[in-house]
Write an enzyme that holds these catalytic residues in place. Structure first.
Site, PDB file in Angstrom:
ATOM      1  N   LYS A 138       5.904  -3.129  -4.222  1.00 47.45           N
ATOM      2  CA  LYS A 138       6.328  -1.734  -4.053  1.00 47.45           C
ATOM      3  C   LYS A 138       5.737  -0.821  -5.137  1.00 47.45           C
ATOM      4  O   LYS A 138       5.235  -1.305  -6.163  1.00 47.45           O
ATOM      5  CB  LYS A 138       7.864  -1.687  -4.056  1.00 47.45           C
ATOM      6  CG  LYS A 138       8.498  -2.427  -2.860  1.00 47.45           C
ATOM      7  CD  LYS A 138      10.021  -2.259  -2.858  1.00 47.45           C
ATOM      8  CE  LYS A 138      10.645  -2.960  -1.657  1.00 47.45           C
ATOM      9  NZ  LYS A 138      12.131  -2.778  -1.622  1.00 47.45           N
ATOM     10  N   TYR A 187      11.052   1.068   7.855  1.00 43.09           N
ATOM     11  CA  TYR A 187      12.462   0.899   7.485  1.00 43.09           C
ATOM     12  C   TYR A 187      13.419   1.469   8.541  1.00 43.09           C
ATOM     13  O   TYR A 187      14.564   1.807   8.218  1.00 43.09           O
ATOM     14  CB  TYR A 187      12.730   1.542   6.122  1.00 43.09           C
ATOM     15  CG  TYR A 187      12.294   0.677   4.958  1.00 43.09           C
ATOM     16  CD1 TYR A 187      12.878  -0.572   4.720  1.00 43.09           C
ATOM     17  CD2 TYR A 187      11.315   1.110   4.067  1.00 43.09           C
ATOM     18  CE1 TYR A 187      12.486  -1.365   3.657  1.00 43.09           C
ATOM     19  CE2 TYR A 187      10.918   0.316   2.988  1.00 43.09           C
ATOM     20  CZ  TYR A 187      11.513  -0.915   2.794  1.00 43.09           C
ATOM     21  OH  TYR A 187      11.137  -1.711   1.725  1.00 43.09           O
ATOM     22  N   ASN A 198      12.939  -2.088  -6.606  1.00 46.77           N
ATOM     23  CA  ASN A 198      13.096  -3.520  -6.871  1.00 46.77           C
ATOM     24  C   ASN A 198      11.821  -4.333  -6.626  1.00 46.77           C
ATOM     25  O   ASN A 198      11.867  -5.525  -6.373  1.00 46.77           O
ATOM     26  CB  ASN A 198      14.303  -4.079  -6.100  1.00 46.77           C
ATOM     27  CG  ASN A 198      14.175  -3.886  -4.605  1.00 46.77           C
ATOM     28  OD1 ASN A 198      13.141  -3.450  -4.132  1.00 46.77           O
ATOM     29  ND2 ASN A 198      15.214  -4.236  -3.867  1.00 46.77           N
ATOM     30  N   HIS A 234       9.130  -6.446  -1.387  1.00 48.19           N
ATOM     31  CA  HIS A 234       9.770  -6.628  -0.083  1.00 48.19           C
ATOM     32  C   HIS A 234       9.316  -7.957   0.497  1.00 48.19           C
ATOM     33  O   HIS A 234       8.160  -8.348   0.327  1.00 48.19           O
ATOM     34  CB  HIS A 234       9.341  -5.514   0.894  1.00 48.19           C
ATOM     35  CG  HIS A 234       9.718  -5.807   2.319  1.00 48.19           C
ATOM     36  ND1 HIS A 234      10.953  -5.486   2.823  1.00 48.19           N
ATOM     37  CD2 HIS A 234       9.039  -6.448   3.315  1.00 48.19           C
ATOM     38  CE1 HIS A 234      11.013  -5.905   4.091  1.00 48.19           C
ATOM     39  NE2 HIS A 234       9.872  -6.500   4.406  1.00 48.19           N
ATOM     40  N   GLU A 277       6.749  -7.188  11.262  1.00 45.04           N
ATOM     41  CA  GLU A 277       6.245  -6.575  10.030  1.00 45.04           C
ATOM     42  C   GLU A 277       4.785  -6.945   9.746  1.00 45.04           C
ATOM     43  O   GLU A 277       4.018  -6.099   9.281  1.00 45.04           O
ATOM     44  CB  GLU A 277       7.145  -6.976   8.854  1.00 45.04           C
ATOM     45  CG  GLU A 277       8.529  -6.342   8.965  1.00 45.04           C
ATOM     46  CD  GLU A 277       9.475  -6.752   7.844  1.00 45.04           C
ATOM     47  OE1 GLU A 277       9.073  -7.554   6.964  1.00 45.04           O
ATOM     48  OE2 GLU A 277      10.614  -6.257   7.850  1.00 45.04           O
TER      49      GLU A 277
END
Ligand code: IDP
Length: 138
Positions: A9, A49, A112, A115, A126
């Site tokens: 990320k 998302y 965080n 993913h 995905e």
């Protein structure tokens, strides 16, 4: 053999942690079979998302995920989905186990660092969201 989608990320790419995170991934035995660096548009992040669109953190999450480049990859291995989820650690780094990517590098529950797909069905969707068959080796 199983495949899963990984995203490093923006918080981690921005801090030059892509190499360190890829080393943890490769040291775990997972094999990178596709990889690229991209900057997500708002529509692309919203689409990715979409399952979270009713959640209170959705807008903030989309803003974060479009704030800088990400490194997307497909990881392959036995039990790759569960193996990578374990290596990532808990969503909230405060709850992440020692030695996990999020324990080492995540800033907070949103920023965080990584993913990983959570089930075979989502992994299939995905990986196809970001890569064509031609971009996958092996
Ligand atoms: P996961 O990434 O561990 O599978 P999910 O619950 O699927 O966690 O949430 C997707 C992403 O949304 C998280 O990785 C995190 O970036 C963000 N997120 C989840 N819960 C919260 C929250 O309570 N506040 C802010 N962001 C959150």
């Amino acid at each position: 053999m199983e495949r899963t989608l990984s995203i490093i990320k923006p918080d981690a790419v921005e801090r030059n942690l892509s190499g360190a995170i890829l080393k943890m991934i490769q040291d775990s035995g997972l094999k990178v079979v596709a990889m690229k660096m991209i900057q997500l548009s708002t529509a692309e992040a919203e689409g990715f998302y979409a399952v979270h669109k009713e959640r209170p953190f959705f807008r903030s999450l989309v803003d974060f995920m479009t704030s800088g480049p990400v490194v997307v990859s497909i990881l392959e291995g036995d039990d790759a989905i569960a193996k990578y989820r374990k290596l990532m650690g808990a969503t909230n780094p405060a709850n992440a186990e020692e030695g996990t990517i999020r324990k080492c590098y995540a800033l907070d529950i949103e920023k965080n660092s990584v993913h990983g797909s959570d089930a075979p069905e989502t992994a299939a969707v995905e990986t196809g969201y970001f890569f064509s068959a031609l971009e996958m080796v092996g």
